[in-house]
Design a protein around this motif. Structure first.
Motif, PDB file in Angstrom:
ATOM      1  N   LEU A  22       0.899  -1.321   0.023  1.00 53.55           N
ATOM      2  CA  LEU A  22       0.042  -0.002   0.041  1.00 53.55           C
ATOM      3  C   LEU A  22       0.991   1.277   0.053  1.00 53.55           C
ATOM      4  CD1 LEU A  22      -2.497  -0.878   2.687  1.00 53.55           C
ATOM      5  CD2 LEU A  22      -3.056  -0.381   0.319  1.00 53.55           C
ATOM      6  N   THR A  23       0.533   2.283  -0.897  1.00 54.58           N
ATOM      7  CA  THR A  23       1.086   3.455  -0.780  1.00 54.58           C
ATOM      8  C   THR A  23       0.207   4.654  -0.310  1.00 54.58           C
ATOM      9  OG1 THR A  23       0.902   3.734  -3.548  1.00 54.58           O
ATOM     10  CG2 THR A  23       2.927   2.885  -2.220  1.00 54.58           C
ATOM     11  N   TYR A  24      -1.050   4.726  -0.919  1.00 55.48           N
ATOM     12  CA  TYR A  24      -2.029   5.660  -0.796  1.00 55.48           C
ATOM     13  C   TYR A  24      -3.267   5.314  -0.836  1.00 55.48           C
ATOM     14  CZ  TYR A  24      -4.159  10.352  -1.607  1.00 55.48           C
ATOM     15  OH  TYR A  24      -4.994  11.445  -1.652  1.00 55.48           O
ATOM     16  N   TYR A  25      -4.269   5.683   0.023  1.00 58.01           N
ATOM     17  CA  TYR A  25      -5.797   5.713  -0.008  1.00 58.01           C
ATOM     18  C   TYR A  25      -6.479   6.986  -0.006  1.00 58.01           C
ATOM     19  CZ  TYR A  25      -5.868   0.915   2.279  1.00 58.01           C
ATOM     20  OH  TYR A  25      -5.833  -0.521   2.710  1.00 58.01           O
ATOM     21  N   HIS A  26      -7.315   7.063  -0.996  1.00 64.86           N
ATOM     22  CA  HIS A  26      -8.336   7.942  -1.056  1.00 64.86           C
ATOM     23  C   HIS A  26      -9.586   7.644  -0.651  1.00 64.86           C
ATOM     24  CE1 HIS A  26     -10.804  11.827  -2.784  1.00 64.86           C
ATOM     25  NE2 HIS A  26     -10.823  11.426  -1.719  1.00 64.86           N
ATOM     26  N   LEU A  27     -10.087   7.558   0.586  1.00 72.49           N
ATOM     27  CA  LEU A  27     -11.484   7.279   0.966  1.00 72.49           C
ATOM     28  C   LEU A  27     -12.415   8.485   0.841  1.00 72.49           C
ATOM     29  CD1 LEU A  27     -13.457   5.138   2.162  1.00 72.49           C
ATOM     30  CD2 LEU A  27     -12.541   5.798   4.598  1.00 72.49           C
ATOM     31  N   ASN A  28     -13.468   8.071   0.190  1.00 70.57           N
ATOM     32  CA  ASN A  28     -14.360   9.312  -0.186  1.00 70.57           C
ATOM     33  C   ASN A  28     -15.623   8.587   0.219  1.00 70.57           C
ATOM     34  OD1 ASN A  28     -15.842  11.554  -1.054  1.00 70.57           O
ATOM     35  ND2 ASN A  28     -14.891  11.157  -3.358  1.00 70.57           N
ATOM     36  N   VAL A  29     -16.397   9.130   1.084  1.00 74.36           N
ATOM     37  CA  VAL A  29     -17.607   8.527   1.800  1.00 74.36           C
ATOM     38  C   VAL A  29     -18.668   9.532   1.999  1.00 74.36           C
ATOM     39  CG1 VAL A  29     -16.591   8.140   4.232  1.00 74.36           C
ATOM     40  CG2 VAL A  29     -18.480   6.744   3.150  1.00 74.36           C
ATOM     41  N   LYS A  30     -19.923   9.185   1.846  1.00 76.11           N
ATOM     42  CA  LYS A  30     -21.000  10.125   1.860  1.00 76.11           C
ATOM     43  C   LYS A  30     -21.607   9.325   3.040  1.00 76.11           C
ATOM     44  CE  LYS A  30     -25.365  11.888  -0.103  1.00 76.11           C
ATOM     45  NZ  LYS A  30     -24.730  13.291   0.073  1.00 76.11           N
ATOM     46  N   VAL A  31     -22.088  10.017   4.206  1.00 73.76           N
ATOM     47  CA  VAL A  31     -22.583   9.441   5.540  1.00 73.76           C
ATOM     48  C   VAL A  31     -24.182  10.056   5.585  1.00 73.76           C
ATOM     49  CG1 VAL A  31     -22.455   9.100   7.839  1.00 73.76           C
ATOM     50  CG2 VAL A  31     -20.320   9.212   6.353  1.00 73.76           C
ATOM     51  N   GLU A  32     -24.980   9.275   5.547  1.00 72.37           N
ATOM     52  CA  GLU A  32     -26.416   9.711   5.833  1.00 72.37           C
ATOM     53  C   GLU A  32     -27.154   8.909   6.835  1.00 72.37           C
ATOM     54  OE1 GLU A  32     -28.213  10.247   1.551  1.00 72.37           O
ATOM     55  OE2 GLU A  32     -26.789   8.469   1.146  1.00 72.37           O
ATOM     56  N   PRO A  33     -27.047   9.886   7.950  1.00 70.72           N
ATOM     57  CA  PRO A  33     -27.573   9.283   9.144  1.00 70.72           C
ATOM     58  C   PRO A  33     -29.297   9.150   9.186  1.00 70.72           C
ATOM     59  CG  PRO A  33     -26.219  11.032   9.882  1.00 70.72           C
ATOM     60  CD  PRO A  33     -26.463  11.170   8.524  1.00 70.72           C
ATOM     61  N   ASP A  34     -29.856   9.850   8.481  1.00 71.04           N
ATOM     62  CA  ASP A  34     -31.408   9.639   8.495  1.00 71.04           C
ATOM     63  C   ASP A  34     -31.647   8.192   7.899  1.00 71.04           C
ATOM     64  OD1 ASP A  34     -31.868  12.192   9.210  1.00 71.04           O
ATOM     65  OD2 ASP A  34     -32.604  12.830   7.227  1.00 71.04           O
ATOM     66  N   THR A  35     -30.760   7.615   7.060  1.00 68.83           N
ATOM     67  CA  THR A  35     -30.971   6.155   6.736  1.00 68.83           C
ATOM     68  C   THR A  35     -30.296   5.165   7.049  1.00 68.83           C
ATOM     69  OG1 THR A  35     -30.238   6.911   4.494  1.00 68.83           O
ATOM     70  CG2 THR A  35     -32.644   6.933   4.576  1.00 68.83           C
ATOM     71  N   LYS A  36     -29.156   5.915   7.774  1.00 67.10           N
ATOM     72  CA  LYS A  36     -27.947   4.654   8.222  1.00 67.10           C
ATOM     73  C   LYS A  36     -27.607   4.235   6.994  1.00 67.10           C
ATOM     74  CE  LYS A  36     -29.961   4.190  12.780  1.00 67.10           C
ATOM     75  NZ  LYS A  36     -30.319   3.285  13.986  1.00 67.10           N
ATOM     76  N   PHE A  37     -27.288   5.170   6.055  1.00 64.34           N
ATOM     77  CA  PHE A  37     -26.573   4.525   4.633  1.00 64.34           C
ATOM     78  C   PHE A  37     -25.442   5.196   4.562  1.00 64.34           C
ATOM     79  CE2 PHE A  37     -26.520   4.533  -0.036  1.00 64.34           C
ATOM     80  CZ  PHE A  37     -26.519   3.187  -0.245  1.00 64.34           C
ATOM     81  N   ILE A  38     -24.313   4.568   3.878  1.00 67.94           N
ATOM     82  CA  ILE A  38     -23.499   5.048   3.549  1.00 67.94           C
ATOM     83  C   ILE A  38     -22.740   4.722   2.002  1.00 67.94           C
ATOM     84  CG2 ILE A  38     -22.009   5.520   5.783  1.00 67.94           C
ATOM     85  CD1 ILE A  38     -20.197   2.920   5.121  1.00 67.94           C
ATOM     86  N   SER A  39     -22.222   5.498   1.300  1.00 62.06           N
ATOM     87  CA  SER A  39     -21.849   5.183  -0.235  1.00 62.06           C
ATOM     88  C   SER A  39     -20.465   6.147  -0.376  1.00 62.06           C
ATOM     89  CB  SER A  39     -23.010   5.505  -1.011  1.00 62.06           C
ATOM     90  OG  SER A  39     -23.232   6.838  -1.052  1.00 62.06           O
ATOM     91  N   GLY A  40     -19.946   5.392  -1.413  1.00 62.97           N
ATOM     92  CA  GLY A  40     -18.555   5.981  -1.764  1.00 62.97           C
ATOM     93  C   GLY A  40     -17.429   5.212  -2.530  1.00 62.97           C
ATOM     94  N   SER A  41     -16.317   5.537  -2.414  1.00 64.15           N
ATOM     95  CA  SER A  41     -15.191   4.598  -3.146  1.00 64.15           C
ATOM     96  C   SER A  41     -14.065   4.803  -1.982  1.00 64.15           C
ATOM     97  CB  SER A  41     -14.981   5.380  -4.428  1.00 64.15           C
ATOM     98  OG  SER A  41     -14.575   6.744  -4.174  1.00 64.15           O
ATOM     99  N   ASN A  42     -12.926   3.975  -2.290  1.00 60.19           N
ATOM    100  CA  ASN A  42     -11.734   3.968  -1.762  1.00 60.19           C
ATOM    101  C   ASN A  42     -11.016   3.782  -3.051  1.00 60.19           C
ATOM    102  OD1 ASN A  42      -9.559   4.250  -0.217  1.00 60.19           O
ATOM    103  ND2 ASN A  42      -9.484   2.136   0.476  1.00 60.19           N
ATOM    104  N   THR A  43     -10.128   4.771  -3.296  1.00 58.29           N
ATOM    105  CA  THR A  43      -9.201   4.768  -4.448  1.00 58.29           C
ATOM    106  C   THR A  43      -7.499   4.221  -3.851  1.00 58.29           C
ATOM    107  OG1 THR A  43      -9.913   6.635  -5.635  1.00 58.29           O
ATOM    108  CG2 THR A  43      -7.672   6.130  -6.104  1.00 58.29           C
ATOM    109  N   ILE A  44      -7.186   3.082  -4.480  1.00 63.99           N
ATOM    110  CA  ILE A  44      -6.026   2.458  -3.639  1.00 63.99           C
ATOM    111  C   ILE A  44      -4.705   2.370  -4.535  1.00 63.99           C
ATOM    112  CG2 ILE A  44      -5.514   0.155  -2.397  1.00 63.99           C
ATOM    113  CD1 ILE A  44      -8.469  -0.342  -2.456  1.00 63.99           C
ATOM    114  N   GLN A  45      -3.794   2.961  -4.043  1.00 63.22           N
ATOM    115  CA  GLN A  45      -2.565   2.982  -5.023  1.00 63.22           C
ATOM    116  C   GLN A  45      -1.589   2.075  -4.172  1.00 63.22           C
ATOM    117  OE1 GLN A  45       0.398   5.967  -4.510  1.00 63.22           O
ATOM    118  NE2 GLN A  45      -0.235   6.843  -6.307  1.00 63.22           N
ATOM    119  N   TYR A  46      -0.893   1.284  -4.966  1.00 63.86           N
ATOM    120  CA  TYR A  46       0.076   0.285  -4.294  1.00 63.86           C
ATOM    121  C   TYR A  46       1.303   0.275  -5.393  1.00 63.86           C
ATOM    122  CZ  TYR A  46      -2.552  -2.816  -7.783  1.00 63.86           C
ATOM    123  OH  TYR A  46      -2.889  -3.200  -8.886  1.00 63.86           O
ATOM    124  N   LYS A  47       2.221  -0.396  -4.805  1.00 59.25           N
ATOM    125  CA  LYS A  47       3.582  -0.720  -5.442  1.00 59.25           C
ATOM    126  C   LYS A  47       3.371  -2.074  -5.601  1.00 59.25           C
ATOM    127  CE  LYS A  47       8.421   0.003  -5.355  1.00 59.25           C
ATOM    128  NZ  LYS A  47       9.611   0.604  -4.621  1.00 59.25           N
TER     129      LYS A  47
END
Ligand SMILES: [Zn+2]
Length: 546
Positions: free
Chosen positions: A48-73
């Motif tokens: 692993l070299t780098y993560y970009h975790l991008n997440v939307k958190v919606e407490p009303d529905t207890k729902f999350i959505s997003g992505s993780n960009t994973i960079q590796y060597k």
């Protein structure tokens, strides 16, 4: 953390949760445990070299959505690539260089079929999109997942915690501790009017309609369970601490209603910093700053954003784990969870079986905090007082490669083992240099217990092999068995592993001296016929007078 609690009700509750939710009692391990707990071939070939975790958190529905960009060597011949994500969350898409990739699911593990050639030494990136209703924490942080709470005004108050269970309970990642990502961007979209506080420094805030995304950047290596989301109606205050490596930003985020009491109560944070820099060396993450962040559960050692829920009270939820009174001189969560910045976040176990490296040293740090401000007797009272919490139910070290923790004795038996070792070193300045040396030698590294044990043997100049085997790998406590017969003292160790020959300090009448017991009986001749022997209380041993 995975705090050890002594108040009877809390202890029972904690152990119940442990038995149900964690892996501590389990002796039969599954294919899933191996996928989670070992460095599988599908993990080992990339670093692993780098993560970009991008997440939307919606407490009303207890729902999350997003992505993780994973960079590796790429460090070895390419294979499928294992990513972990725990149901009910689902991976919705994986792409590399714009091409969508196939994924084969095996429970919590997902094997990505790569299309492109991945030459050794090259840097590659994949993007994993996901969504769903993440596991809800029932009793954070002992189980884990999302805590969906409300503050007193009815605002959402949301936090994640996931030690043991794994970060893959809420985001897709390489969920094994051996490989820490070098740096990380955490982007969290919070509901209208609320703020997210994650790890590292706040780099920017982006407006999306009536919500905001908070971009937090972590410049230093970080372990998976250290990453966290905390969303609330936060007030912020800060100070600059003049530390061993210069100016350190210390930032505090608490619910707005708690601002006044936090400003008073959080004075323990700079006090902690002063004591721990003295004992352990510079705070390991100056670039990322230090934060204390209020959360709706008790607390956790999230790296550079230590989470806090001890209700602005001293002690552990107002009680003293040592029963001596000294535990009420400080806020347990501020001191203990921050101690983990050195032992957990700086020096990190590779395998959770070696979790004593985190909890033994950090439980031990509590008495060093007292030592700094109240002296050696106070610190000894405290750590000796915590012996009442030791169960000796199972060894401290767990099973390897199956994500298995050892006994909760890793806390206070671990602390008392280290307190005993301080006596063997018998030179407090040297002992401090050893503790500082540990943090320097293993700076920002993941380690095995063997590395720590070998280092301590080497630096103390004592072969500690049998010492660690006894305290970490058995449930026996060395027992000094002795017999006083007129002017003769006969003594030896029982309940010991092979080659255990720890010296021990004893009082014979009013004179303190060292004894060098072994498994075999020894005899010494004393000056008088009327003798009383007392073992120095600083040694965590049993005594049996025959
Ligand atoms: Zn802890």
């Amino acid at each position: 953390m995975k705090l050890y609690v002594t108040a009877t009700i809390l202890l029972l509750f904690c152990l119940t949760i442990s038995a149900q939710g964690l892996l501590t009692e389990k002796q039969i391990f599954t294919h899933q445990d191996t996928l989670r707990g070992s460095i599988t071939p599908e993990r080992a070939w990339w670093d692993l070299t780098y993560y970009h975790l991008n997440v939307k958190v919606e407490p009303d529905t207890k729902f999350i959505s997003g992505s993780n960009t994973i960079q590796y060597k790429v460090v070895d011949t390419q294979k499928d690539l294992q990513i972990d994500l725990q149901p009910p969350l689902k991976i919705t898409k994986v792409t590399q260089n714009g091409e969508e990739l196939n994924v084969v699911d095996d429970g919590n593990a997902h094997f990505i079929k790569l299309k492109n050639n991945q030459p050794i030494g090259s840097i590659q990136t994949i993007e994993v999109s996901y969504e769903g209703h993440p596991k809800e924490a029932v009793r954070a942080p002992w189980d884990g997942g999302f805590s969906w709470a409300k503050d007193d005004k009815g605002n959402d108050f949301v936090a994640t915690s996931c030690q043991g269970l794994g970060a893959s309970v809420w985001w897709p990642c390489k969920d094994h501790m051996y490989d820490e990502v070098d740096s990380m961007l955490i982007s969290v979209n919070a509901p209208k009017g609320l703020m997210d506080v994650s790890n590292g420094r706040l780099r920017s805030i982006e407006q999306f309609g009536d919500t905001k995304t908070y971009n937090w950047f972590v410049k230093n290596p970080i372990n998976n369970y250290g990453v966290n989301v905390n969303i609330g109606d936060y007030a912020h205050f800060s100070e600059v601490y003049d530390g061993e490596r210069g100016h350190l930003d210390m930032d505090y985020y608490v619910l707005k209603d708690h601002l006044d009491k936090a400003k008073e109560h959080f004075k323990d944070a700079p006090k902690m910093m002063k004591a721990f820099e003295y004992w352990f060396g510079p705070y390991p993450f100056y670039e990322d700053g230090y934060k204390l962040v209020e959360v709706p559960y008790l607390g956790m050692e999230h790296q550079s954003s230590v989470t806090y829920g001890n209700h602005f009270m001293n002690g552990y939820l107002g009680s003293d784990l040592s029963g001596t009174g000294w535990g009420l001189k400080f806020d347990f969560i501020i001191i203990h969870e921050s101690g983990h910045e050195w032992f957990a976040n700086n020096i990190t176990y590779k395998d959770i079986a070696d979790m004593w490296i985190h909890e033994g040293f950090t439980a031990y740090s509590e008495n060093l905090f007292l030592d700094y401000y109240y002296g050696k007797e106070a610190s000894a009272d405290y750590v000796i007082g915590t012996r009442k919490n030791i169960q000796n139910d199972r060894p401290i070290i767990g099973h390897y490669d199956v994500n298995n923790e050892g006994s909760g004795d890793m806390y206070y038996k671990g602390a008392n083992m280290l307190h005993t070792l301080r006596q063997l070193v018998d030179d407090d300045d040297k002992w401090r240099q050893i503790l500082r040396g540990l943090n320097k030698t293993f700076y920002h590294q993941t380690v095995t217990t063997k590395q720590i044990e070998d280092y301590l043997s080497q630096e103390t100049g004592i072969d500690l092999t049998a010492f660690f085997n006894e305290y970490l790998r058995t449930t026996d406590i060395p027992t000094l068995e002795y017999l006083l017969d007129k002017n003769e003292l006969k003594y030896h160790w029982t309940h010991i592993v092979d080659n255990f020959d720890m010296p021990v300090q004893v009082w014979i009448n009013d004179k303190e001296q060292w004894l060098f017991p072994k498994a075999d009986w020894q005899t010494i001749i004393l000056d008088s016929n009327n003798n009383v022997l007392k073992v120095d209380r600083d040694f965590y041993v049993n005594v049996n007078k025959l």
